[in-house]
Design a protein around this motif. Sequence first.
Motif, PDB file in Angstrom:
ATOM      1  N   ARG A 208       0.822  -1.206   0.000  1.00  0.00           N
ATOM      2  CA  ARG A 208       0.000   0.000   0.000  1.00  0.00           C
ATOM      3  C   ARG A 208       0.858   1.259   0.000  1.00  0.00           C
ATOM      4  O   ARG A 208       1.826   1.383   0.762  1.00  0.00           O
ATOM      5  N   GLU A 210      -0.090   3.992   1.153  1.00  0.00           N
ATOM      6  CA  GLU A 210      -0.324   4.602   2.464  1.00  0.00           C
ATOM      7  C   GLU A 210       0.735   4.168   3.482  1.00  0.00           C
ATOM      8  O   GLU A 210       1.109   4.935   4.375  1.00  0.00           O
ATOM      9  N   CYS A 214       3.003   6.365   6.101  1.00  0.00           N
ATOM     10  CA  CYS A 214       3.077   6.069   7.542  1.00  0.00           C
ATOM     11  C   CYS A 214       4.518   5.915   8.010  1.00  0.00           C
ATOM     12  O   CYS A 214       4.854   6.256   9.150  1.00  0.00           O
ATOM     13  N   VAL A 275      -1.755  10.588  -2.950  1.00  0.00           N
ATOM     14  CA  VAL A 275      -1.473   9.199  -2.606  1.00  0.00           C
ATOM     15  C   VAL A 275      -2.374   8.240  -3.384  1.00  0.00           C
ATOM     16  O   VAL A 275      -1.972   7.107  -3.691  1.00  0.00           O
ATOM     17  N   GLU A 279      -1.129   5.016  -5.397  1.00  0.00           N
ATOM     18  CA  GLU A 279      -1.718   3.692  -5.197  1.00  0.00           C
ATOM     19  C   GLU A 279      -2.025   3.030  -6.539  1.00  0.00           C
ATOM     20  O   GLU A 279      -1.737   1.838  -6.744  1.00  0.00           O
ATOM     21  N   TYR A 293      -1.375  13.933   0.599  1.00  0.00           N
ATOM     22  CA  TYR A 293      -2.826  14.060   0.537  1.00  0.00           C
ATOM     23  C   TYR A 293      -3.253  15.356  -0.147  1.00  0.00           C
ATOM     24  O   TYR A 293      -2.467  16.271  -0.359  1.00  0.00           O
TER      25      TYR A 293
END
Length: 467
Positions: A208, A210, A214, A275, A279, A293
Amino acid sequence: MAFDTIIAGGRMAENNQPLDMGITEGRIAAIAPAGSLSEARDMIDASGKIVLPGAIDIHVHIRAPGFSERGTVETETAAAAAGGVTTLFEMPITDPCCNSAERVAVRRQHFATRALVDFGLFGAPADLSETGVSALTRAGVIAFKIFTTAAPEGRAEEFEGLAYPDEGDELKVLEAVAKTGRVVVVHAESEQLLNHFGTLGRTLDPSRAETHICMRPALCEAVAIARLLTLNIKAQAKLHFAHISSALSVDILRRFSGTSDFSAETCPHYLFRTVEDVERSGVDAKINPPVRYRSDQEALWSALDDGTISHVATDHAGFSLAEKQAAKDNFPAAPPGSPGLEMLLPSMLDAALSGRIGLARVTELLAANAADRFGLKQKGRIRPGMDADLVLIDPNGQTTIDPKRLLTQARAVSGLYQGMVFKGAITTTLVRGTTVAHNGEIVAPPGTGRFVSPDDIFCPTQSGGSQ
């Protein structure tokens, strides 16, 4: 008066009236109302076109010959020319690192017979003694570059003199470079926080996009920026932050306004992609710092509007398809970087033609501010006496990002931009009055580009002149 070339009837960003431009010996010799200039060896009809200063891309990674599978000087400067970039600055992450006067000379010679556009070279301050930084300055480096992170595992040769995760060492770099008058450019992320969040991220799904965010949250970038700006209150260096990616970092930059001489850049991938796009694209689109974002994107546009961020650059960093695919579905393991030289001007031109930003502001962000910040007094503007680094634009055309049409060798990993359609089309690119690209085709020989350096020192070119 006879000219080498006349560009007839084009409109400049600052003036919507048709004008003629006369070019002699690589420089703009005259600007006059359309139809005023007529005697020249070559005439370029610019009727209906916009004439802009060529973009100066202050953040480029080419890395050949050590990693020629990712791109060569020939392929990547061809991409630059086709994309309206007439001058680029290459970062020192080569093998070996460009960290001494001797290596600058080797790097310069490698570019000299191959480059299609003008080029400057960054130096890595491996030797922080006065002798060491002075030698790099005399060698003509455009600026110095450091990372506030440790060298990646297995890449010590490439990062020798670049990696300064210790804040005491960062202060030493700022103080040493301040004495040279050069800019020090920083990739700012906190090594300690990267380690912290990297450990937490090991429990997340590596496929991912994301997860990448992170593991490298905006806090890592913002903390490093705040630390360096605090240190620079003492050091008073000319400090520049590369690839700002987050709303939090924009807030930090604003809070430190006026405390020292600093500037910042962002990149098209942070302004036009999010993002969700990463993806869809997969690891081709992994970049450090990550594309974030929509809220970060809007904050970056706001920072361009109010001058908090004064430069847009590509951070062009090609990889081979094999390198990216070796880490397919594994963002933490994938190499970070994406090609961008052919997307810089088209994307920002689209923003201008769509009314998001003024066209004159685009020329500042892509050319004039870079020339001012890095000391290239002959570049960045369309005025008599300046280098004739020019791009002709068809405002009624469009540019579709199709890997088959890209000139970068990294076209196979250009998925982040694939299929994007931008308003406007680049028709012709001139470097010092020489047409190097026309309708996407290269029409000049390798070696057309010259070495450039801040104008406070003499930098001989291949022909013995000066920049």
